[in-house]
Enzyme design. Sequence first.
Site, PDB file in Angstrom:
ATOM      1  N   ASP A 197      -1.641  10.751  -4.914  1.00 61.53           N
ATOM      2  CA  ASP A 197      -2.230  11.794  -5.745  1.00 61.53           C
ATOM      3  C   ASP A 197      -2.882  12.910  -4.940  1.00 61.53           C
ATOM      4  OD1 ASP A 197      -4.437   9.954  -4.926  1.00 61.53           O
ATOM      5  OD2 ASP A 197      -5.644  11.374  -6.087  1.00 61.53           O
ATOM      6  N   ASP A 217      -3.359   5.759   6.574  1.00 58.35           N
ATOM      7  CA  ASP A 217      -3.663   7.052   7.183  1.00 58.35           C
ATOM      8  C   ASP A 217      -4.551   6.784   8.404  1.00 58.35           C
ATOM      9  OD1 ASP A 217      -3.906   9.854   7.325  1.00 58.35           O
ATOM     10  OD2 ASP A 217      -5.579   9.915   5.946  1.00 58.35           O
ATOM     11  N   ARG A 266       0.874  11.859  -9.223  1.00 61.52           N
ATOM     12  CA  ARG A 266       1.384  10.527  -8.878  1.00 61.52           C
ATOM     13  C   ARG A 266       2.771  10.291  -9.465  1.00 61.52           C
ATOM     14  NH1 ARG A 266      -3.012   7.468  -6.834  1.00 61.52           N
ATOM     15  NH2 ARG A 266      -5.020   8.017  -7.732  1.00 61.52           N
ATOM     16  N   GLU A 305       0.847  -1.191   0.000  1.00 61.30           N
ATOM     17  CA  GLU A 305       0.000   0.000   0.000  1.00 61.30           C
ATOM     18  C   GLU A 305       0.885   1.244   0.000  1.00 61.30           C
ATOM     19  OE1 GLU A 305      -2.412   1.687  -0.748  1.00 61.30           O
ATOM     20  OE2 GLU A 305      -4.098   1.363   0.609  1.00 61.30           O
ATOM     21  N   ASP A 306       0.342   2.337  -0.499  1.00 66.38           N
ATOM     22  CA  ASP A 306       1.115   3.583  -0.496  1.00 66.38           C
ATOM     23  C   ASP A 306       1.157   4.210   0.897  1.00 66.38           C
ATOM     24  OD1 ASP A 306      -1.605   4.197  -0.553  1.00 66.38           O
ATOM     25  OD2 ASP A 306      -1.455   5.723  -2.112  1.00 66.38           O
ATOM     26  N   PHE A 310      -0.670  16.185   4.347  1.00 66.97           N
ATOM     27  CA  PHE A 310      -1.121  15.544   3.123  1.00 66.97           C
ATOM     28  C   PHE A 310       0.047  15.506   2.147  1.00 66.97           C
ATOM     29  CE2 PHE A 310      -3.231  14.981  -0.912  1.00 66.97           C
ATOM     30  CZ  PHE A 310      -4.163  13.999  -0.589  1.00 66.97           C
TER      31      PHE A 310
HETATM   32  P1  IMP Z   1      -7.110   5.547   5.200  1.00 62.08           P
HETATM   33  O1  IMP Z   1      -8.302   4.684   4.918  1.00 62.08           O
HETATM   34  O2  IMP Z   1      -7.496   6.804   5.914  1.00 62.08           O
HETATM   35  O3  IMP Z   1      -5.988   4.810   5.921  1.00 62.08           O
HETATM   36  O4  IMP Z   1      -6.569   6.105   3.841  1.00 62.08           O
HETATM   37  C1  IMP Z   1      -6.079   5.322   2.893  1.00 62.08           C
HETATM   38  C2  IMP Z   1      -6.068   5.964   1.535  1.00 62.08           C
HETATM   39  O5  IMP Z   1      -6.285   7.396   1.526  1.00 62.08           O
HETATM   40  C3  IMP Z   1      -4.681   5.764   0.966  1.00 62.08           C
HETATM   41  O6  IMP Z   1      -4.581   4.520   0.322  1.00 62.08           O
HETATM   42  C4  IMP Z   1      -4.547   6.939   0.036  1.00 62.08           C
HETATM   43  O7  IMP Z   1      -5.086   6.604  -1.221  1.00 62.08           O
HETATM   44  C5  IMP Z   1      -5.378   8.030   0.648  1.00 62.08           C
HETATM   45  N1  IMP Z   1      -4.509   8.957   1.407  1.00 62.08           N
HETATM   46  C6  IMP Z   1      -4.411   9.071   2.745  1.00 62.08           C
HETATM   47  N2  IMP Z   1      -3.526  10.022   3.104  1.00 62.08           N
HETATM   48  C7  IMP Z   1      -3.054  10.528   1.941  1.00 62.08           C
HETATM   49  C8  IMP Z   1      -2.078  11.540   1.639  1.00 62.08           C
HETATM   50  O8  IMP Z   1      -1.448  12.177   2.503  1.00 62.08           O
HETATM   51  N3  IMP Z   1      -1.861  11.767   0.328  1.00 62.08           N
HETATM   52  C9  IMP Z   1      -2.498  11.095  -0.672  1.00 62.08           C
HETATM   53  N4  IMP Z   1      -3.388  10.124  -0.435  1.00 62.08           N
HETATM   54  C10 IMP Z   1      -3.676   9.851   0.857  1.00 62.08           C
HETATM   55 MG    MG Z   2      -4.540   4.161  -1.747  1.00 62.14          MG
END
Ligand code: IMP
Ligand code: MG
Length: 186
Positions: free
Chosen positions: A165, A109, A171, A105-106, A158
């Site tokens: 992205d 969060d 990206r 995963e990237d 962010f």
């Molecule tokens: P989560 O469900 O809040 O853990 O978020 C996961 C998804 O939100 C990641 O796979 C990203 O696609 C997107 N995301 C969360 N934080 C960032 C950020 O700082 N930059 C870009 N995408 C983010």
């Molecule tokens: Mg993602």
Amino acid sequence: MTQSLYELNGKPIRTLISEEDINKRVLELGQQLTDEYQGQELVVVGVLRGSFMFLTDLVKQIKLPLIVDFLGLSSYGGRTQSSGVVRVTSDLSTNILGKDVLIVEDIVDTGLTMTYLLENMRTRQPKSLKVCTLLEKPDRTIKPVDLDYIGFTIPDEFVIGYGLDYEDKYRNLPYIGVVDGLGKEE
Ligand code: IMP
Ligand code: MG
């Protein structure tokens, strides 16, 4: 009009993690994964679209005959905040029953997306299931997730680039950048 990849809404993109630091860390992770997955049936699952660049660099450093597959996820919600309501937009083509699955995963969060994904993957009964994320943002955790391999831990900002992205763009920036004030609007 000339467009620049290095600015967003007229503001410069600041480097948070350089290309060089990413390369170093990817090499280390690759070596660790090569050691730890010896003799196993490794399936590397990239979460689209954010993980594509990290996965590409990472698998080149895992010196094992692994399988690469992708899964598309889409999260409903605001532009820069996750809602936790996730939908599989494109499924794996591999049957992972009895396989050693590593999700790539990237960023983790809030943890909502990964929590959903892990539950979904577990129902397919892999032999083992682990997570490798390039970035984690611990300050934003809502659902704690066990992350087996972490590239970098970052503050609550962010970030864009290296797969991540902002409104589907940036990206292709080859490093991780930040723009001050971004991600606070929702
Ligand atoms: P989560 O469900 O809040 O853990 O978020 C996961 C998804 O939100 C990641 O796979 C990203 O696609 C997107 N995301 C969360 N934080 C960032 C950020 O700082 N930059 C870009 N995408 C983010
Ligand atoms: Mg993602």
